[in-house]
Motif scaffolding. Sequence first.
Motif: not given
Length: 508
Positions: A219, A235-239, A249, A252
């Motif tokens: 990703q 955008k990178y979605q994983d938290d 992050n 992003n």
Amino acid sequence: MKRSLRVRFTMIFIGLMAIILIGIWCVNNLMLEWFYINQKVDALQLGYTKMNELVMEKWEAGGSINDEFITDSNGEEIQTPAIELLRNLGDQYNITMVIIDSFSNTPVVASTRDVKFMMDRVFQYMVGRNNPRTELILEEDNYTIQKTYDSRSKSFYLESWGYYTDNRTIFIMSIPLASIRESVQLSNKFLAYVGIIALVLGSVVVYFTTKKVTSPILQLAHISERMSHLDFDAKYQDDAQDEIGVLGNSVNVLSDKLKETIGELKSANNQLLKDIEEKNQIDEMRQEFIGNVSHELKTPIALIQGYAEGLTEGMAEDKESRDYYCEVIMDEANKMNTMVRQLLTLNALESGNDMVTMERFDLVELIHGVLTAAKILIEQKQAVIMFDCDHPVHVWADEFKIEEVVTNYVSNALNHLGGERVISIIIEELGEDVRVTVRNTGLQIPQEALPNLWTKFYKVDKARTRAYGGSGIGLSIVKAIIDSHHKECGVRNVEDGVAFWFTVDSKV
């Protein structure tokens, strides 16, 4: 050849597992027998220590170990600590033992059927007759531990023999070692089977579970590829809070920063292009301004010079001719003076040096004053003025400058009259604004020329403008005055002529 991270992780896992399994196999072959023998030596030492404590306890009480091995009236052994110890050594460590009373050379107790054989062995050891294949393991003051080969069973034994501390009781203990090598082989074979199964299953599990690790990386790779094409919406979605999450992050934040920076660069670039364009326009306007001023001054200067030379050369000898020559010179000088004053006024307005003085005044009264001052010119032009506002209209503006605007509009209308020769002045109250329109009958202005009327020195009909002495600056002054008030002005063609208008504030 390009390999994915999943394949790399799986290959690394297989390699590590193979190294671990081979290492365990080597350790088993090299160390397991040694470890096993050390454990047995510890067991023999433990057996000696425990039995020696019982022997010394009896000896210090004035008895002997023989007292521990007695039978009841039925001929069965009584369970004593010594009997329990022999049983435990046999059950836990597979140790067989024979205890001999050295005074009578008879066995006190034995946990094996080969009592005579073991007694012969211990007596041989005591006189120094050892098997050539005997290997000494440990030698203490009262006992010896050695590895001995038994020719009957063709196998090795671990034996401990010697005296207890009472110097009377002889013992020999024996543990078979025949099964150790077989145990090592079985252990290695079992380890090989289990290791292969674990290797296969582990590789499959690692291959599929690494998807959770590689998916975020793929990703991020996709996002970075889009960023390389200046697409910053991905955008990178994983938290997740792990290292990949931190990297996501950061990507992003980097994307937002790049988007903002590139936007600022584009804005700066657009502003730079705009500044360059404005500079070019200013240069063109400057060149055009110099050309226009030169053109406007050239004619009156030529006339002044010509008529002055005529006076000097005596071409006007009579008074009437001299007066005519002087009037022409004065008229052209007045035109030059008027143009210079207009240019100075326009320059002061455009540079902001001519400050606006806001005050409240009656706009109707101001227009009547302008019309009264132009009464003679109105009569000469045979113009009909239509202005019938019968009530005061108070506005907030610079009265002197607004008077100049109205004067310019009225003068412009008089100079371009035609048809019915009517000039209409209309005042409209529009909420917080008041709009003044000066309309004259006559020829309409070409549509393409309307936006240029406010440009300095622009003239629609140059010949007609020269006839009444116009310089093309008046409407530029109007535009500058209205702009300094932050209001609007304009022009439009109407059915039978042209209408000029401007707005002022009716309230503070």
